[in-house]
Write a protein that holds these residues in place. Structure first.
Motif, PDB file in Angstrom:
ATOM      1  N   ASN A 151      42.080  33.851  32.803  1.00 15.59           N
ATOM      2  CA  ASN A 151      40.873  33.179  33.252  1.00 15.59           C
ATOM      3  C   ASN A 151      41.155  32.305  34.473  1.00 15.59           C
ATOM      4  N   GLY A 152      40.347  32.510  35.535  1.00 18.20           N
ATOM      5  CA  GLY A 152      40.455  31.709  36.745  1.00 18.20           C
ATOM      6  C   GLY A 152      41.373  32.274  37.794  1.00 18.20           C
ATOM      7  N   ASP A 153      42.136  33.333  37.507  1.00 21.28           N
ATOM      8  CA  ASP A 153      43.064  33.902  38.492  1.00 21.28           C
ATOM      9  C   ASP A 153      42.314  34.499  39.672  1.00 21.28           C
ATOM     10  N   SER A 154      42.944  34.423  40.844  1.00 21.51           N
ATOM     11  CA  SER A 154      42.423  35.099  42.036  1.00 21.51           C
ATOM     12  C   SER A 154      42.759  36.586  41.935  1.00 21.51           C
ATOM     13  N   VAL A 155      41.840  37.405  42.390  1.00 21.29           N
ATOM     14  CA  VAL A 155      42.050  38.850  42.322  1.00 21.29           C
ATOM     15  C   VAL A 155      41.641  39.497  43.631  1.00 21.29           C
ATOM     16  N   ASP A 156      42.147  40.681  43.830  1.00 17.03           N
ATOM     17  CA  ASP A 156      41.781  41.515  44.980  1.00 17.03           C
ATOM     18  C   ASP A 156      41.166  42.799  44.430  1.00 17.03           C
ATOM     19  N   VAL A 157      39.864  42.972  44.631  1.00 19.18           N
ATOM     20  CA  VAL A 157      39.187  44.165  44.138  1.00 19.18           C
ATOM     21  C   VAL A 157      39.522  45.334  45.058  1.00 19.18           C
ATOM     22  N   ILE A 158      40.373  46.223  44.587  1.00 18.16           N
ATOM     23  CA  ILE A 158      40.811  47.327  45.442  1.00 18.16           C
ATOM     24  C   ILE A 158      39.911  48.551  45.329  1.00 18.16           C
ATOM     25  N   ALA A 159      39.079  48.617  44.268  1.00 15.66           N
ATOM     26  CA  ALA A 159      38.143  49.738  44.119  1.00 15.66           C
ATOM     27  C   ALA A 159      37.116  49.365  43.060  1.00 15.66           C
TER      28      ALA A 159
ATOM     29  N   ALA B 162      46.620  37.012  45.166  1.00 12.45           N
ATOM     30  CA  ALA B 162      45.577  37.686  44.396  1.00 12.45           C
ATOM     31  C   ALA B 162      46.144  38.947  43.729  1.00 12.45           C
ATOM     32  N   THR B 163      45.753  39.148  42.474  1.00 13.46           N
ATOM     33  CA  THR B 163      46.200  40.322  41.719  1.00 13.46           C
ATOM     34  C   THR B 163      45.251  41.488  41.972  1.00 13.46           C
ATOM     35  N   PRO B 164      45.777  42.665  42.353  1.00  9.58           N
ATOM     36  CA  PRO B 164      44.889  43.824  42.570  1.00  9.58           C
ATOM     37  C   PRO B 164      44.250  44.271  41.254  1.00  9.58           C
ATOM     38  N   VAL B 165      42.956  44.510  41.278  1.00 14.91           N
ATOM     39  CA  VAL B 165      42.235  44.999  40.104  1.00 14.91           C
ATOM     40  C   VAL B 165      41.217  46.045  40.530  1.00 14.91           C
ATOM     41  N   ILE B 166      40.797  46.810  39.558  1.00 16.09           N
ATOM     42  CA  ILE B 166      39.711  47.779  39.760  1.00 16.09           C
ATOM     43  C   ILE B 166      38.563  47.364  38.862  1.00 16.09           C
ATOM     44  N   THR B 167      37.351  47.433  39.385  1.00 15.99           N
ATOM     45  CA  THR B 167      36.195  46.929  38.659  1.00 15.99           C
ATOM     46  C   THR B 167      35.144  48.016  38.446  1.00 15.99           C
ATOM     47  N   ALA B 168      34.155  47.651  37.651  1.00 16.10           N
ATOM     48  CA  ALA B 168      32.953  48.466  37.475  1.00 16.10           C
ATOM     49  C   ALA B 168      31.779  47.499  37.369  1.00 16.10           C
ATOM     50  N   THR B 169      30.595  48.000  37.645  1.00 14.68           N
ATOM     51  CA  THR B 169      29.401  47.167  37.657  1.00 14.68           C
ATOM     52  C   THR B 169      28.547  47.435  36.430  1.00 14.68           C
TER      53      THR B 169
END
Length: 374
Positions: free
Chosen positions: A336-344, A31-38
C-alpha cells in the motif's frame, strides 16, 4: 504446442518482465513496474452448468405382434422415412383368402336384405327374417374389419418421421411377438433431462434459453430451451430434474451423446475485473487500485466484496467504481502506497507476453508513450 515449448515460452515472458524491472532500477526509478486492468460495467449473468444424455424427441422399437414370415423389407439401415411409410411386409395369404370369403358372404347377405325389404313391406314375409338377415350383414362386416386388422398387423409402417436404425431382419425371417423389426428415432429435435441444484429453482422457468456443447462437435454450439421442470425435488441429491429441447436442424446430434448444458440466469449489468487482481488474507479480499497524484502514480490497497466468478472475471459488489485501474501483475512486489510504473493495461484477452510487447514497442517509439508508460 508441446510441454517443452510451453515452458520455454513462459520462461521468456518471465525473463522479459524481469528485464523491464531491472531496467527501471538501473535508471534509478524507484517505481515498480506493474500491469493493470480497468474495472468496467458489462452484461453479466450467473451460469448453471449440467451434464445429460441426449434422447430423440420420439423414439420407438418396432416389434412384431404376430407370428409370421417376413416377405419383404422396404427400408435400408440409416434410411429416413415418413410417417406411414411401409417398412416390413409379412405373409398375408391366409388373411387375404379369409377376406375374400367374408366379402362374398357379405355381398350375398346384402342382396338378401335388399330382396326381403319389399316383401316385408307387403307382409309377404316376416320381419324377423329380415332382421336375421341384417344381423348376418353386421356379423360379416365385423369379421371383415377383424381380418383387415390382422392384415394391418402384418404391414409394419412408420409411426412418425424419423431415421431408421440398424436391423438384422431379412426376407424369410419368422417374426414372433416381441421380435424386433426396426428402430426409428425422430431426431429433428432432441430432448435431454438433467439435474439442477434446488438453490437455482426460483430462476428456472419454461422457455429459459440454454446452450449445449459436446465433445463430438467441439467447435459448435446448439441452442434450445427448457420445456418442463419436474414436480419433485430429489431428497437425496437435493436437485430437480429439468427437461430441455435442443435444436438439431442438420441432424448432427444422435441419441446417447453426452452434452454439457449451460443456462444463464439473473442477467444484469455488473462491475467486472480480472480475477488476477484479487489478493486475499485470512478475513478479507482486496485489490491494489492505481492512484494518480500530481506527477506520481502509486497504489492504494482497497478492500472489496465480490459476487460471482466466471470465465476469468469476477463481479465486484463494493469497493470500486467503473474506470478504476487495478494491478493484475506485480501484486507480490508492491504494498500500500508504493510508487508504480504502469507498463501495460489489459483491455481484452491479451496474454502476458502480448502485454509486455506493448512496453517494448513503447520503449522503441518513446514519442507514442504517455506519461504512465502505457
Amino acid at each position: 504446442m508441446n510441454t517443452a515449448q510451453s515452458i520455454t515460452q513462459k520462461m521468456l515472458v518471465i525473463s522479459s518482465f524481469l528485464l523491464l524491472t531491472c531496467t527501471a532500477t538501473a535508471q534509478n526509478n524507484p517505481a515498480t513496474p506493474v500491469i493493470t486492468a480497468t474495472a468496467v460495467n458489462e452484461q453479466f449473468a450467473d451460469v448453471i452448468e449440467a451434464l445429460g444424455t441426449l434422447k430423440a424427441n420420439n423414439s420407438v422399437t418396432i416389434t412384431s405382434t404376430v407370428t409370421e414370415l417376413v416377405t419383404e423389407v422396404h427400408f435400408t439401415d440409416g434410411q429416413r422415412v415418413k410417417k406411414g411409410d411401409l417398412l416390413v411386409s409379412m405373409d398375408t395369404s391366409d388373411e387375404l383368402a379369409l377376406l375374400q370369403e367374408e366379402q362374398a358372404r357379405l355381398g350375398e347377405a346384402k342382396r338378401l336384405v335388399k330382396r326381403l325389404q319389399p316383401l316385408t313391406a307387403q307382409n309377404a314375409t316376416s320381419k324377423s327374417a329380415l332382421d336375421a338377415q341384417k344381423s348376418i350383414v353386421k356379423v360379416a362386416e365385423a369379421k371383415i374389419k377383424g381380418i383387415q386388422s390382422q392384415i394391418a398387423k402384418r404391414q409394419i409402417r412408420a409411426p412418425f418421421d424419423g431415421l431408421v436404425g440398424f436391423s438384422d431382419i431379412s426376407v424369410g425371417t419368422l417374426a414372433q411377438p416381441g421380435f424386433e423389426l426396426a428402430t426409428i428415432d425422430d431426431d429433428a429435435i432432441m430432448k435431454m433431462d438433467f439435474s439442477v441444484p434446488e438453490r437455482h429453482l426460483s430462476y428456472l422457468f419454461k422457455g429459459l434459453q440454454v446452450t449445449a456443447e459436446t465433445q463430438a462437435f467441439p467447435d459448435q454450439q446448439f441452442s434450445g430451451e427448457i420445456t418442463s421442470i419436474n414436480s419433485r425435488i430429489n431428497p437425496v441429491t437435493r436437485a430437480v430434474v429439468v427437461r430441455a429441447i435442443i435444436e438439431n436442424p442438420d441432424q448432427l446430434l444422435k441419441p446417447g451423446i453426452l452434452m454439457r448444458i449451460k443456462l444463464s440466469t439473473q442477467s444484469r449489468t455488473s462491475l467486472l475485473i480480472p480475477e488476477e487482481a484479487i489478493t486475499a488474507n485470512a478475513t478479507s479480499l482486496s485489490v491494489f487500485k492505481i492512484v494518480h497524484h500530481d506527477n506520481t502514480t502509486s497504489v492504494a490497497e482497497t478492500l472489496i466484496s465480490i459476487g460471482t466468478r466466471q470465465a476469468g472475471k469476477i463481479e465486484v459488489m463494493s469497493g470500486l467504481t467503473e474506470g478504476d485501474q487495478v494491478v493484475i501483475h506485480g501484486t507480490l512486489r508492491i504494498k500500500n502506497g508504493d510508487s508504480v510504473d504502469v507498463i501495460a493495461d489489459k483491455k481484452q484477452h491479451e496474454t502476458l507476453g502480448q502485454l509486455l510487447q506493448q512496453k517494448s514497442a513503447a520503449v522503441a517509439n518513446p514519442r507514442s508513450t504517455n506519461k504512465h508508460g502505457v
